[in-house]
Write an enzyme that holds these catalytic residues in place. Structure first.
Site, PDB file in Angstrom:
ATOM      1  N   ASP A  18       0.842  -1.197   0.000  1.00 23.62           N
ATOM      2  CA  ASP A  18       0.000   0.000   0.000  1.00 23.62           C
ATOM      3  C   ASP A  18       0.877   1.246   0.000  1.00 23.62           C
ATOM      4  OD1 ASP A  18       1.001  -0.048   2.557  1.00 23.62           O
ATOM      5  OD2 ASP A  18      -0.927  -0.097   3.558  1.00 23.62           O
ATOM      6  N   ASP A  86       5.900  -6.297   7.127  1.00 23.38           N
ATOM      7  CA  ASP A  86       4.957  -5.292   6.645  1.00 23.38           C
ATOM      8  C   ASP A  86       4.279  -4.583   7.806  1.00 23.38           C
ATOM      9  OD1 ASP A  86       2.941  -4.474   4.181  1.00 23.38           O
ATOM     10  OD2 ASP A  86       1.873  -4.753   6.074  1.00 23.38           O
ATOM     11  N   TRP A  90       4.617  -0.675   8.610  1.00 26.85           N
ATOM     12  CA  TRP A  90       3.418   0.153   8.597  1.00 26.85           C
ATOM     13  C   TRP A  90       3.290   0.930   9.904  1.00 26.85           C
ATOM     14  CZ3 TRP A  90      -1.189   1.057  11.035  1.00 26.85           C
ATOM     15  CH2 TRP A  90      -2.130   1.788  10.306  1.00 26.85           C
TER      16      TRP A  90
END
Length: 103
Positions: A18, A86, A90
């Protein structure tokens, strides 16, 4: 009731490419963009699909390489996979963003 998931094959997943993870990787110098792409990203200009795909693909490759390096350095059976990396990236990105340190 809490959601209970049986995720036996979590190691087969890759990162969720993302917006936040590429920001952190770029901030740390793990991803480097061309001058033209940097200018577009920094000015919040909309990217074309090829640029967007390139960033996402580079993010997947980078996180997979981080996972491999971490596994090579690990001295135990810690749960090291793209999903956990991840999640860490994040969360770091959210903290950096709240401090105003991310572009």
């Amino acid at each position: 009731a809490a959601l209970k998931l049986n995720m036996k094959h979590l190691d087969e997943l890759t990162t969720f490419a993302d917006y936040r993870v590429p920001q952190v990787l770029r901030h740390w110098g793990a991803l480097q963009y061309s001058k033209q792409l940097s200018e577009k990203v920094d000015s919040l200009e909309e990217l074309d699909s090829e640029e967007e795909i390139s960033i996402r693909a580079a993010t997947v490759v980078c996180v997979d390489e981080i996972v491999c390096a971490m596994k090579d350095l690990s001295t135990n059976d810690a749960c090291i996979n793209a999903v956990t990396v991840d999640w860490y990236l994040w969360q770091v990105g959210e903290e950096l963003n709240q401090k105003g340190d991310l572009k």
